[in-house]
Design a protein around this motif. Structure first.
Motif, short mmCIF file in Angstrom:
data_model
loop_
_atom_site.label_atom_id
_atom_site.label_comp_id
_atom_site.label_asym_id
_atom_site.label_seq_id
_atom_site.Cartn_x
_atom_site.Cartn_y
_atom_site.Cartn_z
N GLY A 7 14.67 -8.10 -31.15
CA GLY A 7 13.10 -8.40 -31.33
C GLY A 7 12.48 -7.79 -29.90
N THR A 8 11.86 -6.54 -30.12
CA THR A 8 11.32 -5.61 -28.98
C THR A 8 9.80 -5.70 -29.03
N ALA A 9 9.14 -5.99 -30.31
CA ALA A 9 7.71 -6.09 -30.30
C ALA A 9 7.11 -7.32 -30.13
N LEU A 10 6.50 -7.57 -28.95
CA LEU A 10 5.81 -8.61 -28.74
C LEU A 10 4.19 -8.60 -28.43
N GLY A 11 3.36 -9.59 -28.90
CA GLY A 11 1.71 -9.52 -28.56
C GLY A 11 1.40 -10.58 -27.75
N PHE A 12 0.23 -10.32 -27.05
CA PHE A 12 -0.34 -11.20 -26.21
C PHE A 12 -1.84 -10.86 -25.93
N GLY A 13 -2.62 -11.83 -26.11
CA GLY A 13 -4.20 -11.51 -25.97
C GLY A 13 -4.89 -12.97 -26.02
N THR A 14 -6.25 -12.81 -26.42
CA THR A 14 -6.78 -14.13 -26.48
C THR A 14 -7.67 -14.13 -27.66
N VAL A 15 -8.25 -15.19 -28.25
CA VAL A 15 -8.68 -15.21 -29.61
C VAL A 15 -10.07 -16.14 -29.46
N GLY A 16 -11.25 -15.75 -29.96
CA GLY A 16 -12.44 -16.65 -29.70
C GLY A 16 -13.08 -16.79 -28.75
N ALA A 17 -14.34 -17.42 -28.76
CA ALA A 17 -15.29 -17.44 -27.79
C ALA A 17 -14.48 -18.04 -26.44
N GLU A 18 -13.72 -19.24 -26.76
CA GLU A 18 -12.93 -19.67 -25.70
C GLU A 18 -11.79 -19.19 -25.08
N GLU A 19 -11.66 -17.83 -25.52
CA GLU A 19 -10.50 -17.11 -25.26
C GLU A 19 -9.27 -17.74 -25.07
N VAL A 20 -8.99 -18.28 -26.33
CA VAL A 20 -7.73 -19.03 -26.15
C VAL A 20 -6.31 -18.22 -26.43
#
Length: 440
Positions: free
Chosen positions: A313-326
């Motif tokens: 598994g090479t493809a990974l994702g990371f970030g934040t979601v929503g106004a609270e930046e979860v």
């Protein structure tokens, strides 16, 4: 160009795993601390050092059942012979020369009035009872005639035997546990014994897990063409719980852009970390990557997807979601790759949010029992069984990897780590192994 050269060239375009983990974990912060009642603190991580406000024991006390006495009053006991209770040579006339003391009272664990010994006297004491002033030894019951008004002592223990002094185990002001330590049942007992009723901890991270894909169906039936049973959300929820999180499984979300956005937005109210599985590649059906990587998706995104030098598994994702930046972590859809991705990325993230130190699993160097090959340019995490060797050290037996990683993980108590430059590791060589927290 040869096939090997093509593979190496493609691997060179991937982000090294160490660089990727560093970039993700630097963006995370431990959750704000909470002051919790001691009975609720188990399993959480301390947010600050805890020091003892009182000594343990809190007062001088008897450590055994017996007779509390002054050592100088019993020092001569048993010097001229042996009592039959302690053994004697056949035919020898016993001459124990016991010491006789007056028993002036009985003390139990609930006794509270201060008392003082006088020469030639002793107190009958139970384990845990306060020690009379002047006492510096407790004589075990079997070393006496067990008298009630007066007692004969056949053998004198060493001065200080059978008692515990105030602060002997933990002096007042001593550090009981440091920030980053897990609150274990034993630590709860230490805190309570020291008079601590509340501790400041990091809360257990709330983790929400969702599997994505039109092809997914719920468990309870076999896969059919065009259908895949959702194993990931169940496995990842269990893995999050094992990592110390409060985990919630949402189940399956179809490849519907609006549905996925709405679902993730809704979950930001209950989650400290979101984990999705599936759709992280670049194929026509990889909807998660196409939706969350866009920069015009309002408060949901963007999420950065990275091709990492990781196998499987090479493809990974990371970030934040929503106004609270979860924070959100996107793992591959293959079950084996999802579990490995959880181990190398999601689990450290959970540990960091919880304030745990260190965030990575412990590792050992082990003697490889079987020759294995590994893809060029990728850091492989292969299921393995680790065992301690007689005389010290470890051995590691590789288990099923590659497309069979899921079945291998079910048997594994470790992950064999083969670096990007390793294409073959010979039997007998020494390799790194991550130790999984499995009860085997």
């Amino acid at each position: 160009m040869t096939a090997t050269a093509d593979a190496e060239a493609a691997a060179n375009e991937l982000t090294p795993l160490a660089d990727y983990l560093g970039s993700v974990l630097r963006r995370l912060r431990p959750l704000p601390p909470l002051d919790l009642d001691l009975t609720q603190a188990y399993g959480n991580v301390l947010a600050e050092h805890v020091t003892s406000p009182h000594p343990v024991p809190a007062f001088d006390q008897a450590a055994i059942d017996g007779y509390a006495a002054r050592w100088e009053d019993i020092a001569a006991a048993g010097r001229s012979g042996s009592h039959p209770a302690f053994g004697m040579h056949e035919g020898r006339v016993p001459d124990p020369r016991p010491v006789r003391l007056n028993v002036v009272g009985d003390l139990g664990a609930a006794s509270w009035r201060p008392v003082r010994l006088t020469p030639g006297a002793c107190f009958s004491v139970a384990a845990g009872s306060p020690l009379p002033m002047g006492a510096d030894v407790v004589v075990p019951v079997p070393w006496t005639d067990q008298g009630m008004a007066a007692v004969e002592i056949y053998q004198a223990p060493k001065r200080g035997y059978g008692l515990r002094r105030a602060g002997e185990e933990l002096p007042a002001g001593s550090v009981l546990a440091r920030a980053g330590s897990y609150v274990s049942p034993a630590l709860v007992a230490v805190f309570a014994a020291s008079g601590i009723g509340h501790v400041v901890v990091r809360p257990s991270p709330r983790v929400v897990v969702v599997a994505t894909g039109d092809e997914l169906v719920e468990v309870g039936r076999a896969s059919q063409p065009g259908q895949v049973v959702d194993a990931n959300s169940h496995a990842l929820t269990a893995a999050a719980v094992e990592a110390g999180a409060l985990a919630y499984r949402l189940g399956i979300c179809d490849d519907d852009p609006e549905g996925l956005r709405a679902l993730l937005e809704d979950q930001t109210l209950r989650a400290d970390l979101l984990i999705t599985t599936g759709g992280t590649g670049t194929g026509p059906g990889d909807m998660v990557r196409r939706i969350l990587s866009r920069r015009d998706v309002g408060r949901t995104g963007p999420v950065t997807f990275t091709d990492v030098a990781l196998y499987p598994g090479t493809a990974l994702g990371f970030g934040t979601v929503g106004a609270e930046e979860v924070p959100i972590i996107c793992l591959p859809g293959d079950p084996g790759a999802a579990l490995v991705g959880f181990e190398v990325l999601a689990r450290p993230a959970i540990q960091l949010l919880a304030g745990a130190e260190p965030v990575f699993r412990p590792s050992v160097r082990a003697h490889l029992l079987e020759t294995v090959s590994s893809p060029a340019g990728l850091r492989e995490f292969r299921p393995a069984h680790v065992a301690e060797r007689r005389g010290g050290g470890y051995t590691v037996q590789p288990l099923a990897g590659g497309p069979y990683t899921l079945s291998g993980m079910a048997e594994a108590n470790g992950l064999l780590v083969l670096g990007e430059r390793v294409t073959s590791a010979a039997a007998g060589s020494t390799v790194d192994v991550l130790l999984l927290d499995r009860r085997r």
